[in-house]
Design a protein around this motif. Structure first.
Motif: not given
Length: 333
Positions: A55-57, A59-65, A259-263, A275-279
């Motif tokens: 789910i975070a992947l 969500i992370g792309l949406l936040m980047i966008a 998770s996304v912010v920590v990434g 990769i950052g989101i994964f970590f």
């Protein structure tokens, strides 16, 4: 060779996330026990990371966008209930229930994307509305159709094998799906034009649109990915645990964002990496589960988790500033 220098590696979006993960792992090994890294211990946080990571992947792309989707909190139980009602209550083939769960995610994602790109309403407000709408729809439909808020499900062996089994007795098979999906996202975001388009949207959508980037279509795709990913996780949980409930899923909203912010993803958009989101997802899962491997009083667990996540975010912010302010030194002639 200059691109592979240690300094350049530290400026990458995932650098802080990786070092934060290493620090968290060392912390729990020192203050906990080596059981934390043994198969049974590793399974406890890898299972959490896998369900959250899928789910975070998106969500992370949406936040980047430059957007956000919080309707995932309702889409997880919606995916579970859809497959359980269709294939458990109505006894339809399991593949029909699975397609129904993913189709529902597709519809909700399209609704979210359409409202965001065709209205002036921020994505946070739009997805907040669909969050409550989907919650109400699932609750009302479940009680109306089945007379209860919990539905049993017995999946076919092939579905159980692919989506709902435990590997080596402890590891959920969804871990393999998480790794595979991460690899696909890495390719499309970091090795294809789509990634540059998403980062450009996060910087300035108007400029990105004027540059010929299909911002409307790409935004729709990102919201569809987000909703379908949440529905997929819910579907896998129903198959794994042989049941589905209307409640649950709300914690995934904040956990995925953390998770996304920590990434290393910037809340204002335009900066981050898969990769950052994964970590970052692994870091959150380790912190969330690692406390149970220490001798600390469980009453202090929330404080310890909060402090450690804050340290990880601050570390990430430091590396982000290094990347944003870096300017290569000119060689002397």
């Amino acid at each position: 060779m200059n691109n592979l220098s240690f300094g350049n590696l530290l400026r990458r979006p995932e650098a802080g996330a990786f070092l934060g993960l290493v620090g968290v792992l060392l912390f729990f090994v020192v203050f906990g026990s080596t059981k934390f890294l043994e198969p049974a211990g590793a399974a406890s946080w890898l299972n959490v990371a896998a369900n959250l990571g899928i789910i975070a992947l998106p969500i992370g792309l949406l936040m980047i966008a430059g957007d956000l989707d919080i309707s995932i909190g309702a889409m997880i139980p919606a995916g579970s209930m859809t497959v359980a009602v269709l294939s458990g209550y109505y006894d339809l083939p399991i593949w029909v229930g699975m397609l129904g769960a993913l189709a529902f995610g597709l519809i909700v994602g399209l609704v979210n994307g359409y409202l965001v790109v065709h209205t002036a309403v921020p994505s946070l407000i739009v997805t907040l509305g669909t969050l409550f709408a989907v919650q109400g729809l699932m609750l009302g439909t479940s009680v109306l159709v089945t007379g209860t808020t919990s539905v049993a499900l017995t999946a076919d062996p092939w579905a159980k094998f692919l989506f709902g089994q435990f590997l080596a007795g402890s590891f959920q098979v969804i871990i393999l799906w998480w790794v595979a999906i991460t690899a696909i996202f890495i390719f499309f975001i970091h090795f294809s034009p789509y990634g540059n388009w998403i980062f450009a949207m996060g910087g300035d959508k108007v400029s990105a649109r004027n540059a010929g980037i299909p911002t409307t279509r790409l935004t729709m795709v990102l919201f569809v990915l987000s909703a379908m990913s949440a529905s997929f996780v819910g579907m896998c949980q129903a198959i794994l645990f042989n049941s589905a409930q209307v409640s649950g899923g709300m914690t995934f909203i904040f956990n995925s964002i953390i998770s996304v912010v920590v990434g290393g993803v910037l809340l204002t958009g335009g900066f981050g990496s898969v990769i950052g989101i994964f970590f970052g997802t692994i870091t959150f899962a380790v912190v969330n589960q690692g406390i149970y491997f220490t001798t600390f009083d469980r009453n202090w667990s929330s404080l310890i988790i909060g402090v450690m996540l804050l340290v990880a975010v601050l570390m990430n912010n430091t590396f982000r500033q290094m990347a944003l302010t870096y300017s290569p030194k000119k060689k002397k002639k």
